[in-house]
Design an enzyme around this catalytic site. Structure first.
Site, short mmCIF file in Angstrom:
data_model
loop_
_atom_site.label_atom_id
_atom_site.label_comp_id
_atom_site.label_asym_id
_atom_site.label_seq_id
_atom_site.Cartn_x
_atom_site.Cartn_y
_atom_site.Cartn_z
N LEU A 419 -2.50 4.93 -1.00
CA LEU A 419 -1.43 3.94 -0.77
C LEU A 419 -0.68 3.63 -2.06
O LEU A 419 -0.38 2.48 -2.37
CB LEU A 419 -2.00 2.65 -0.16
CG LEU A 419 -2.78 2.81 1.14
CD1 LEU A 419 -3.44 1.50 1.54
CD2 LEU A 419 -1.87 3.31 2.25
N HIS A 420 -0.36 4.67 -2.81
CA HIS A 420 0.35 4.54 -4.08
C HIS A 420 1.71 5.22 -4.02
O HIS A 420 2.18 5.79 -5.00
CB HIS A 420 -0.48 5.14 -5.22
CG HIS A 420 -1.76 4.43 -5.48
ND1 HIS A 420 -2.81 5.00 -6.18
CD2 HIS A 420 -2.18 3.18 -5.12
CE1 HIS A 420 -3.82 4.13 -6.24
NE2 HIS A 420 -3.45 3.02 -5.60
N LEU A 421 2.38 5.16 -2.89
CA LEU A 421 3.61 5.90 -2.66
C LEU A 421 4.67 5.55 -3.70
O LEU A 421 4.93 4.38 -3.96
CB LEU A 421 4.11 5.61 -1.25
CG LEU A 421 5.11 6.59 -0.65
CD1 LEU A 421 4.89 6.71 0.84
CD2 LEU A 421 6.52 6.15 -0.93
#
Length: 486
Positions: A419-421
């Site tokens: 979840l580090h887009l």
């Protein structure tokens, strides 16, 4: 009461939005309006316990503090991607991991964002309670601390021991440039409380008369006139309306920011036309070529009788292109409602080559878009991740007395995302760059994007500390240049 006009309208009250609103409203002659789609809080004391508690990630199914997006990790792996939808954004509900980007990460950024240039801003946002010296701040609003080895969960201690026995170097400060190895995670936590940018930056200044924070408000379009952003269309409790603005900053996150630009006619003209959106400004890079960290979860079982966790991630092992994360509890215990019963060790590819794109819904572009990650399309990514899974299994097997013998199941693991887009509106000066080196949208006056969208690529460490630094530095640089009330 939402004003009809503000000198600066900030769309998105996540980590970057909170820092920007606090920094830009420091000038009493500038009116600032911060719009947040999720719940807003009128004070620090109004923040619910589950958001404060660093041992809990309130992001499970039906969480009131998150929004879900459909994700396609690979051609045959689907996922639901969760992002923060509350004042403070994902930084209000994450694992309190606050590790800086490495010096090499900034090689892809414009020269004004070299490690040497950004170090003063990294220092300015923090108070590091463990490590003194010139690399760290001592008066910033975000506390940074590490769990001492003697106070770590038994799994964390055993993992450190196994890593060092395997030849990996101990690292005293993972926020310092230097060799890779195993060490304690710098966390934005104080006395068990997750201290994100809302609590650190925005809550102390909510009483400023020139600052308005509005929750439950969605921005539906940036209003353009003559090649300039002049306002924002919103939908809220009082229905749709338009707010005029001297300047608009989009800080809605790496998913919503490119979506809002495209809904406003800013983006790849061919795609916008196909969706029935009038293309006002052709920027082919909007929503394209993003990067994120693939994370493969290796399950195992604890031996009975271990104490409960207090922080989900206390230590990590960094190698050249991997991060191994020994989570101290099953996600079922740390993420209420997730239903994941077994604890896992996360194997993260930190320098992925594969790139993804944001795909708007053809039936209704306003709906949550598809996040098409295209993980592991580059063979080098697959090979590196497979090597990391083998290393993880070996290290888990060496954590004697903590992990049940024979319980490590690498083949039973699953591919997910950290979840580090990043990079959906990346900065640069080439034809696919969306913003310039100071986050101003190229070819449009009065409009910026400031969040992880603008990162040229995902940093080799989690992006939260770097995002806060980005917002702080942009606010400090733009403070005198943005509009003021006459």
């Amino acid at each position: 009461m939402i004003p009809a006009h503000a000198d600066v309208v900030i769309v998105g009250g996540g980590s970057c939005g909170c820092v920007l609103a606090a920094g830009l409203s420091d000038d009493p002659d500038r009116t600032v309006l911060l719009l947040e789609e999720g719940t807003a809080f009128g004070s620090a004391s109004a923040v619910p316990r589950e958001i404060r508690d660093a041992a809990v990630l309130p992001v499970g199914p039906e969480s009131p503090w998150t929004a879900d997006f459909p994700g396609r990790l690979t051609s045959d792996v689907q996922a639901t991607v969760t992002r923060g939808r509350v004042l403070g954004g994902s930084g209000a509900v994450n694992g309190a991991y606050f590790v800086r980007a490495r010096p090499d990460d900034f090689a892809s950024w414009p020269a004004s964002w070299s490690y040497e240039e950004v170090l003063p801003s990294f220092r300015a946002v923090e108070t590091d309670t463990d490590v003194p010296g010139d690399l760290h701040g001592s008066s910033g609003p975000i506390p940074v601390a590490r769990v001492p080895r003697e106070r770590m969960h038994p799994l964390s201690r055993a993992f450190v021991d196994a890593s060092e026995s395997a030849g990996f170097a101990p690292v005293a400060d993972l926020n310092a440039p230097g060799p890779d190895g195993v060490g304690a995670v710098p966390s934005n936590m104080r006395d068990g409380t997750r201290v994100g940018p809302f609590l650190a930056y925005l809550a102390p200044v909510l009483d400023r008369p020139n600052l308005t924070v509005a929750g439950g408000v969605s921005a539906t379009r940036v209003v353009m006139a003559g090649g300039r952003a002049v306002g924002v269309e919103i939908a809220g409790p009082d229905g749709p309306r338009t707010i005029s603005a001297g300047y608009v900053i989009v800080a809605a996150g790496a998913v919503r920011s490119p979506q809002l630009l495209m809904l406003s006619g800013i983006g790849p003209a061919d795609e916008l036309g196909r969706l029935g959106i009038d293309p006002l400004h052709d920027l082919p890079g909007v929503g394209r070529d993003f990067s994120d960290h693939p994370e493969f979860a290796v399950p195992y079982r604890f031996r009975p009788g271990l104490p409960s966790h207090t922080l989900l991630l206390e230590t990590v092992l960094h190698t050249e292109n991997l991060e191994l994360r020994p989570y101290t509890a099953a996600f079922g215990a740390a993420i209420p409602g997730s239903g994941v019963a077994d604890p896992v060790l996360g194997v993260v590819l930190t320098r992925p080559r594969s790139r993804g794109r944001i795909v708007l819904d053809e039936r209704d572009p306003r709906r949550p878009p598809l996040l098409d990650y295209r993980y592991l399309t580059d063979p080098a990514d697959r090979q590196a991740l497979e090597e990391g899974v083998r290393l993880a299994a070996d290290l888990l097997a060496a954590t004697t007395g903590v992990v049940e013998a024979g319980s490590v199941d690498a083949r039973g693991g699953r591919l997910g995302t950290s979840l580090h887009l990043s990079g959906t509106c990346r900065m640069g000066d080439d034809e696919n760059a969306v913003v310039d080196e100071w986050c101003r949208v190229r070819g449009i006056e009065g409009l910026s994007v400031v969040d992880t969208s603008v990162f040229p690529q995902v940093p080799s460490r989690g992006p939260h500390a770097t995002a806060v630094m980005l917002a702080y530095r942009v606010a400090a640089t733009a403070r005198d240049a943005l509009p003021h009330t006459v």
